[in-house]
Design a protein around this motif. Sequence first.
Motif, PDB file in Angstrom:
ATOM      1  N   ASP A   1      51.928  27.669  25.229  1.00 33.37           N
ATOM      2  CA  ASP A   1      53.085  27.084  24.043  1.00 33.37           C
ATOM      3  C   ASP A   1      53.025  25.556  24.346  1.00 33.37           C
ATOM      4  O   ASP A   1      52.980  24.709  23.346  1.00 33.37           O
ATOM      5  CB  ASP A   1      54.177  27.660  23.932  1.00 33.37           C
ATOM      6  CG  ASP A   1      54.298  29.061  23.718  1.00 33.37           C
ATOM      7  OD1 ASP A   1      53.264  29.687  22.967  1.00 33.37           O
ATOM      8  OD2 ASP A   1      55.314  29.959  24.176  1.00 33.37           O
ATOM      9  N   ALA A   2      52.975  25.165  25.324  1.00 25.04           N
ATOM     10  CA  ALA A   2      53.097  23.651  25.712  1.00 25.04           C
ATOM     11  C   ALA A   2      52.046  22.923  25.190  1.00 25.04           C
ATOM     12  O   ALA A   2      52.383  21.611  24.700  1.00 25.04           O
ATOM     13  CB  ALA A   2      53.214  23.243  27.203  1.00 25.04           C
ATOM     14  N   LYS A   3      50.826  23.311  24.982  1.00 24.30           N
ATOM     15  CA  LYS A   3      49.629  22.769  24.762  1.00 24.30           C
ATOM     16  C   LYS A   3      49.723  22.487  23.010  1.00 24.30           C
ATOM     17  O   LYS A   3      49.559  21.520  22.419  1.00 24.30           O
ATOM     18  CB  LYS A   3      48.402  23.475  25.041  1.00 24.30           C
ATOM     19  CG  LYS A   3      47.127  22.633  24.816  1.00 24.30           C
ATOM     20  CD  LYS A   3      47.136  21.217  25.213  1.00 24.30           C
ATOM     21  CE  LYS A   3      45.921  21.266  26.208  1.00 24.30           C
ATOM     22  NZ  LYS A   3      45.901  19.754  26.844  1.00 24.30           N
ATOM     23  N   PHE A   4      50.262  23.566  22.446  1.00 26.44           N
ATOM     24  CA  PHE A   4      50.270  23.734  21.103  1.00 26.44           C
ATOM     25  C   PHE A   4      51.472  22.718  20.520  1.00 26.44           C
ATOM     26  O   PHE A   4      51.268  21.861  19.527  1.00 26.44           O
ATOM     27  CB  PHE A   4      50.544  25.159  20.459  1.00 26.44           C
ATOM     28  CG  PHE A   4      50.826  25.159  18.933  1.00 26.44           C
ATOM     29  CD1 PHE A   4      49.597  24.931  18.355  1.00 26.44           C
ATOM     30  CD2 PHE A   4      51.884  25.335  18.213  1.00 26.44           C
ATOM     31  CE1 PHE A   4      49.699  25.329  17.126  1.00 26.44           C
ATOM     32  CE2 PHE A   4      51.966  25.156  16.879  1.00 26.44           C
ATOM     33  CZ  PHE A   4      50.696  25.135  16.300  1.00 26.44           C
ATOM     34  N   GLU A   5      52.471  22.503  21.391  1.00 26.18           N
ATOM     35  CA  GLU A   5      53.606  21.680  20.974  1.00 26.18           C
ATOM     36  C   GLU A   5      52.953  19.957  20.778  1.00 26.18           C
ATOM     37  O   GLU A   5      53.560  19.343  20.248  1.00 26.18           O
ATOM     38  CB  GLU A   5      54.653  21.761  22.050  1.00 26.18           C
ATOM     39  CG  GLU A   5      55.274  23.103  21.841  1.00 26.18           C
ATOM     40  CD  GLU A   5      56.449  23.122  23.040  1.00 26.18           C
ATOM     41  OE1 GLU A   5      56.766  22.308  23.808  1.00 26.18           O
ATOM     42  OE2 GLU A   5      57.167  24.118  23.000  1.00 26.18           O
ATOM     43  N   GLN A   6      51.866  19.741  21.616  1.00 28.77           N
ATOM     44  CA  GLN A   6      51.448  18.588  21.702  1.00 28.77           C
ATOM     45  C   GLN A   6      50.655  18.064  20.497  1.00 28.77           C
ATOM     46  O   GLN A   6      50.767  17.115  19.693  1.00 28.77           O
ATOM     47  CB  GLN A   6      50.275  18.485  22.949  1.00 28.77           C
ATOM     48  CG  GLN A   6      50.957  18.610  24.418  1.00 28.77           C
ATOM     49  CD  GLN A   6      50.151  18.203  25.427  1.00 28.77           C
ATOM     50  OE1 GLN A   6      48.775  18.688  25.220  1.00 28.77           O
ATOM     51  NE2 GLN A   6      50.464  17.832  26.612  1.00 28.77           N
ATOM     52  N   TYR A   7      49.955  19.216  19.842  1.00 27.19           N
ATOM     53  CA  TYR A   7      49.633  19.167  18.403  1.00 27.19           C
ATOM     54  C   TYR A   7      50.631  18.891  17.559  1.00 27.19           C
ATOM     55  O   TYR A   7      50.285  18.270  16.430  1.00 27.19           O
ATOM     56  CB  TYR A   7      48.714  20.187  18.154  1.00 27.19           C
ATOM     57  CG  TYR A   7      47.210  20.494  18.994  1.00 27.19           C
ATOM     58  CD1 TYR A   7      46.031  20.108  18.418  1.00 27.19           C
ATOM     59  CD2 TYR A   7      47.402  21.139  20.154  1.00 27.19           C
ATOM     60  CE1 TYR A   7      44.963  20.089  19.041  1.00 27.19           C
ATOM     61  CE2 TYR A   7      46.154  21.209  21.158  1.00 27.19           C
ATOM     62  CZ  TYR A   7      45.102  20.904  20.523  1.00 27.19           C
ATOM     63  OH  TYR A   7      43.962  20.871  20.971  1.00 27.19           O
ATOM     64  N   GLU A   8      51.777  19.657  17.725  1.00 27.98           N
ATOM     65  CA  GLU A   8      52.778  19.472  16.649  1.00 27.98           C
ATOM     66  C   GLU A   8      53.417  17.983  16.839  1.00 27.98           C
ATOM     67  O   GLU A   8      53.640  17.522  15.833  1.00 27.98           O
ATOM     68  CB  GLU A   8      53.840  20.250  17.136  1.00 27.98           C
ATOM     69  CG  GLU A   8      53.730  22.048  16.741  1.00 27.98           C
ATOM     70  CD  GLU A   8      54.825  22.846  17.305  1.00 27.98           C
ATOM     71  OE1 GLU A   8      55.859  22.222  17.928  1.00 27.98           O
ATOM     72  OE2 GLU A   8      54.559  24.059  17.241  1.00 27.98           O
ATOM     73  N   LYS A   9      53.529  17.625  18.210  1.00 22.63           N
ATOM     74  CA  LYS A   9      54.004  15.961  17.947  1.00 22.63           C
ATOM     75  C   LYS A   9      53.244  15.152  17.391  1.00 22.63           C
ATOM     76  O   LYS A   9      53.628  14.072  16.711  1.00 22.63           O
ATOM     77  CB  LYS A   9      54.168  15.746  19.408  1.00 22.63           C
ATOM     78  CG  LYS A   9      55.288  16.261  20.427  1.00 22.63           C
ATOM     79  CD  LYS A   9      55.430  16.219  21.724  1.00 22.63           C
ATOM     80  CE  LYS A   9      56.416  16.842  22.412  1.00 22.63           C
ATOM     81  NZ  LYS A   9      56.688  16.840  23.719  1.00 22.63           N
ATOM     82  N   VAL A  10      51.729  15.245  17.606  1.00 17.57           N
ATOM     83  CA  VAL A  10      50.790  14.505  16.717  1.00 17.57           C
ATOM     84  C   VAL A  10      50.988  14.521  15.286  1.00 17.57           C
ATOM     85  O   VAL A  10      51.146  13.579  14.529  1.00 17.57           O
ATOM     86  CB  VAL A  10      49.401  14.725  17.193  1.00 17.57           C
ATOM     87  CG1 VAL A  10      48.543  13.846  16.196  1.00 17.57           C
ATOM     88  CG2 VAL A  10      49.237  14.485  18.631  1.00 17.57           C
ATOM     89  N   MET A  11      51.195  15.742  14.520  1.00 17.86           N
ATOM     90  CA  MET A  11      51.300  15.898  13.358  1.00 17.86           C
ATOM     91  C   MET A  11      52.738  15.169  12.788  1.00 17.86           C
ATOM     92  O   MET A  11      52.882  14.693  11.951  1.00 17.86           O
ATOM     93  CB  MET A  11      51.649  17.443  12.937  1.00 17.86           C
ATOM     94  CG  MET A  11      50.155  18.087  12.991  1.00 17.86           C
ATOM     95  SD  MET A  11      50.332  19.766  12.705  1.00 17.86           S
ATOM     96  CE  MET A  11      50.608  19.976  10.916  1.00 17.86           C
ATOM     97  N   ASP A  12      53.785  15.341  13.702  1.00 17.13           N
ATOM     98  CA  ASP A  12      55.129  14.764  13.447  1.00 17.13           C
ATOM     99  C   ASP A  12      54.949  13.381  13.243  1.00 17.13           C
ATOM    100  O   ASP A  12      55.733  12.661  12.660  1.00 17.13           O
ATOM    101  CB  ASP A  12      56.214  15.206  14.714  1.00 17.13           C
ATOM    102  CG  ASP A  12      56.821  16.592  14.375  1.00 17.13           C
ATOM    103  OD1 ASP A  12      56.361  17.229  13.347  1.00 17.13           O
ATOM    104  OD2 ASP A  12      57.139  17.178  15.298  1.00 17.13           O
TER     105      ASP A  12
END
Length: 158
Positions: free
Chosen positions: A143-154
């Motif tokens: 989950d923590a790794k996927f959240e990093q991708y989310e932050k880039v998109m944001d």
Amino acid sequence: MKRILGLVMLSVLLLLAACGGTDKTSTDTVKNDTTDKHEAEEPVKEITTDDMISAFKKDGLEIGDVTDLEKKEFGDTREEGKRILVPSLGEDAGGRIFRFKDKEGLAKAKEYYVTLGESGPLFYSHTYEKGLFLLQMNGDMEDAKFEQYEKVMDAIID
């Protein structure tokens, strides 16, 4: 009486013509200022799936091979689709990033992945939507790794 009225009208017209001449320069200046402002504005660049993938890489996120997805995956509802391999998840594992034409197409695609994941843990995947983009990654990703991708998109999408 007609002569007096005629002279008054002629005087008014001459007065207006004289006033109009002095305003012309200020009007030209305003037009030039407006034109310069519009020329100085840069057109808004449309973000592509390639831009997103580049941003993931720039931020140090793991991105392996990237390939175009066939149109059969959500067909005419999307503008673009890329398959992203993430080597640490295993051979031939990773996810997808899509840019859709509209919110309706995006919602249907996201619902597909959510419903698939609810059918059993084997089919679970992470999904994140932002703007007209949908990111789907293998559920084995932390989950923590996927959240990093989310932050880039944001950070990229307004």
